[in-house]
Design an enzyme around this catalytic site. Structure first.
Site, PDB file in Angstrom:
ATOM      1  N   GLU A  11       0.962  -1.140   0.005  1.00  0.00           N
ATOM      2  CA  GLU A  11      -0.037   0.049  -0.025  1.00  0.00           C
ATOM      3  C   GLU A  11       0.867   1.300   0.081  1.00  0.00           C
ATOM      4  O   GLU A  11       0.213   2.365  -0.289  1.00  0.00           O
ATOM      5  CB  GLU A  11      -0.926   0.142   1.182  1.00  0.00           C
ATOM      6  CG  GLU A  11      -2.173  -1.008   1.205  1.00  0.00           C
ATOM      7  CD  GLU A  11      -2.976  -1.086   2.402  1.00  0.00           C
ATOM      8  OE1 GLU A  11      -3.784  -1.646   2.347  1.00  0.00           O
ATOM      9  OE2 GLU A  11      -2.327  -0.920   3.421  1.00  0.00           O
ATOM     10  N   MET A 174      -9.260  -2.850   8.683  1.00  0.00           N
ATOM     11  CA  MET A 174      -8.540  -3.018  10.098  1.00  0.00           C
ATOM     12  C   MET A 174      -7.724  -2.005  10.656  1.00  0.00           C
ATOM     13  O   MET A 174      -7.040  -2.491  11.618  1.00  0.00           O
ATOM     14  CB  MET A 174      -7.751  -4.639  10.007  1.00  0.00           C
ATOM     15  CG  MET A 174      -8.527  -5.673   9.264  1.00  0.00           C
ATOM     16  SD  MET A 174      -7.527  -7.176   8.990  1.00  0.00           S
ATOM     17  CE  MET A 174      -7.072  -7.582  10.646  1.00  0.00           C
ATOM     18  N   GLU A 175      -7.808  -0.933  10.228  1.00  0.00           N
ATOM     19  CA  GLU A 175      -6.737  -0.101  10.916  1.00  0.00           C
ATOM     20  C   GLU A 175      -7.520   1.561  10.901  1.00  0.00           C
ATOM     21  O   GLU A 175      -7.019   2.227  12.008  1.00  0.00           O
ATOM     22  CB  GLU A 175      -5.616   0.281  10.108  1.00  0.00           C
ATOM     23  CG  GLU A 175      -4.679  -1.005  10.203  1.00  0.00           C
ATOM     24  CD  GLU A 175      -4.945  -2.036   9.053  1.00  0.00           C
ATOM     25  OE1 GLU A 175      -4.916  -3.030   9.325  1.00  0.00           O
ATOM     26  OE2 GLU A 175      -5.484  -1.349   7.904  1.00  0.00           O
ATOM     27  N   ASP A 198     -12.606  -5.928  -2.364  1.00  0.00           N
ATOM     28  CA  ASP A 198     -13.443  -7.032  -2.544  1.00  0.00           C
ATOM     29  C   ASP A 198     -14.838  -6.689  -2.013  1.00  0.00           C
ATOM     30  O   ASP A 198     -14.900  -5.473  -1.371  1.00  0.00           O
ATOM     31  CB  ASP A 198     -12.752  -8.277  -1.604  1.00  0.00           C
ATOM     32  CG  ASP A 198     -12.494  -7.607  -0.088  1.00  0.00           C
ATOM     33  OD1 ASP A 198     -13.740  -7.930   0.926  1.00  0.00           O
ATOM     34  OD2 ASP A 198     -11.549  -7.356   0.293  1.00  0.00           O
TER      35      ASP A 198
END
Length: 235
Positions: A11, A174-175, A198
């Protein structure tokens, strides 16, 4: 100066490759790259996956580098049918879906003794990012809405439906909300930028490898445009 956080190496790899005059420092197990991208001073860092890594990363950016804005770039799973793989989500706010203190009278997602339910992103950063995205990713949908975060890769239809019904989330990852909370506590403007990789359902494991690479390219393109357009915190 913006601090740019990505959880995974992929990323932030393209951003690091675009950087000149890079100075690298290792702090709390993370490598912080301070330099210039397209002529703008910036700090780019891979935080690692999960909420604790993300929050620690923000604190280092604030304490060591004095950033006046934080952008969390990366990928996420869509929570809405109209948000398709490849589209972009810009956070209006963020919350932690796995925070549950309902036993003490708090709604699920509410952090006890905090004065807000969800952490609001910076409107100026969001508007600028929306303009940049439409310019550099003209073929993608751009959505502005809530990001829901937890230490869990969401890959079931049932969990996706629960997140949508409970929090009206636009995407899950998740962050982001940990970065949002740490930025809020430090009074630093933030924005979460997510390219959809997704659909956060039973197809997630099948979609993820195929679409991750292209999603990261879209996210990086937007982030570079945002860095170039950013003028810093107004006086």
């Amino acid at each position: 100066m913006l601090g740019i956080i990505g959880a995974m190496a992929e990323e932030v790899r393209l951003l690091k490759e675009a950087m000149t005059e890079a100075e690298i420092a290792s702090v709390a197990g993370m490598k912080f790259y301070k330099g210039r991208i397209d002529g703008r001073e910036v700090v780019v860092v891979q935080s690692g996956i999960g909420k604790v890594n993300a929050a620690v990363c923000v604190q280092v950016l604030v304490d060591r580098y004095g950033v006046d804005g934080i952008v969390n770039t990366g990928i996420a799973g869509s929570l809405k049918a109209e948000i398709n793989i490849g589209d972009m989500v810009l956070s209006t706010d963020a919350l932690q879906h796995d925070m549950d203190a309902t036993m003490f009278g708090y709604p699920v997602g509410q952090i006890p003794q905090m004065d807000v339910f969800a952490f609001e992103a910076d409107e100026r950063l969001r508007k600028l990012a929306a303009e940049c995205c439409r310019r550099v990713n003209p073929d993608l949908g751009v959505f502005e809405g809530r990001v829901v975060t937890g230490d869990e890769f969401v890959s079931s239809k049932e969990k996706k439906e629960w997140l949508t019904e409970t929090f009206q989330g636009f995407c899950t990852e998740m962050e982001g909300a940990a970065i949002a909370q740490a930025a809020y506590l430090n009074k630093v403007p933030f924005l979460i930028v997510r390219a959809i990789s997704d659909k956060a359902d039973d197809s997630a494991s099948m979609d993820y490898p195929e679409f991750e690479r292209q999603a990261i390219i879209h996210s990086t393109r937007l982030t570079r445009a945002l860095i170039e357009a950013y003028e810093g915190r107004p006086a």
